[in-house]
Design a protein around this motif. Sequence first.
Motif: not given
Length: 638
Positions: A248, A258, A264, A268
């Motif tokens: 994150f 990601h 983020e 996650r």
Amino acid sequence: MFSWGEDCQRGFCLKGDPITEEGVHYLNFGHNVTDLSAGRSVLAFLKCNGNAFILRTNESKDGNRVRGKQKFVKCKEKIEAVSCEDDVVMLLSEKGSVFCVDTTHTPYTPRTLDSFSSIPVVQVACGSQHSVALTKEGQVYTWGLDSRGQLGLGKRSSGARSPQQVRSLLSVPVVQISAGGDQSFALSVSGGVFGWGRNDCGQLGLGDTKDMYTPACVRSLNLKKTGDICCGKDHTVVLTKHGAVFTFGSGRYGQLGHNSLRNELRPRLVAELWGAKVIKIACGRYHTLVLTHSQKVYSFGCETQGQLGNREESNPSVPLPVRLPPVHSRIGTVFAGENCSFAACSSDEDVSINSDTSTVSKATQHGLEDLVDNWTSKCDEKSWKKIKQEIHRTFSSASCLNKSFLEEGKNKHFQTSSKYHGLNLKLARRHFKKLVKTEDVWIEVEASVLRLLPLFDKNPVGVESLRIFLLLNELLHVVQKHRKQQQRSKLAEMVATAVTSLSRESLKVLGEWWSSLSSSTMERFVSVWRKALCVILSDEGAPRSDGVRNLLQVLQYMYNVNSRMSESQRLPESDFYVMIDQKFLLGELQIWRSKSKRRYVRDEPVVLCNFPIVMDLQTKKLVFDMNTYLTWVTAVLL
């Protein structure tokens, strides 16, 4: 050791020529490298023989960054770990001493941090311009720049030149710390994650972009069994006990993995690594490294200096394997710092030791159960002096108590939540019995707990901080059972005061834990407060003090919890009845009658009208009859 990225082999004193493939070099140091850290302008590493070395990076006249040669740091103690700020290196010795080296001045002379002269430290972590230390007793200290709250000391106008205790973490059983950029993190024994400092990219994982000036619980990671935390400049990586990776914060360079460049705000899962069982993580300034159980190293994020080791022209936002030279060595761990990356080789034995996903310091994992047998065995005067100091350190620390007597089977304590406490209360009871039965030990334990209780936070961070109240309830039960005390218990009153001082949210959690107890345990807990009150209220001269009111209030809390439980689990109301002296009751009644007639009376009734739950039917009838008689007498006299 493998090395890739900015100046990946420059400055190191090596044995033989490096083996190179696709920008990744194999460097032979002659000894295994056990720790390495790199800041903006400095890199430090540690060999297995305890020798520490520093390499300084400076800007040349043409604006390029050039790394200088490694320099040995002469230190009076064997070094165990290193960590770097932008220009400062922190060295941690095997004895728990912390040394500071300012690399802007030569020669590199370690300076002892006097604040830790009598406090053993087990871990040090550095951000850009601040440092965090974790002591053997689980206490967290911070110092340095505090521009974005990275010290966790609340809003301040300036930083701290010397280490300051992060008081809001006093009762949290912290076992690991991490720092990077302007943010800091602490990891608790049961996987709770707490972050503070800069949060403009969501690097604290709290779901927003507000800076935090005191530690806040990252609730999204609750029950995820976090085992390791690592910080980049403005991103954070978390590794669970099962080998899953969460990221994150800033995704500007793809460092979150990601397949996007978005930030983020909450942790996650890195889906591309699912099933790979990651065992080690590391963060550079804008890139991330992971090592899997199958000995593969993956990287993602910024590639401008070749720090990903896979010759990608752009910044890959998904994990890609690092192209390592074919050298027949196993990889023990990975390091990353600024714009460079490293993978340390080690023997098969070392790899098996390091294959756990948790980097938690072993020195901080030991709870009370490891110490009790030593304390209660016969010893000489010199050993007893050392034991006394150990007792004081342990029982004066809520953190130490909160990481003791955990439910270890299948790592069950990692399921700790507002519904489950994660404690093995039977184990606690068995060890408390040994403490209480040894007179000299008990005297020291009681004195230490009495000093601790007034310091307890009314609104502690994280539910693990509340375990101490279940443990103290067990301790009080053992004391009542094995010491046969007939006088008032100061300890019981002070524990009750601490309970009643808790915030509504904390009391709600404690209530949930009480309701989850077995009927026999709940009965045992209730009896502690009932017996403490019986000793006091069975005397006609019983005081109407705050201490007594607090005991009654705790019993009321437990009664309220009990009344909400299912009928099969619920204790009978008789378990809450307290033996009360008749003359004391008469005094209560007279005070109440005077108050009802608006006459000035200094005292307030303690039991009457406030805590009817402690009176059985016979006692209530007695009060009713006494009131009827007093009313009749008053009418006759008038």
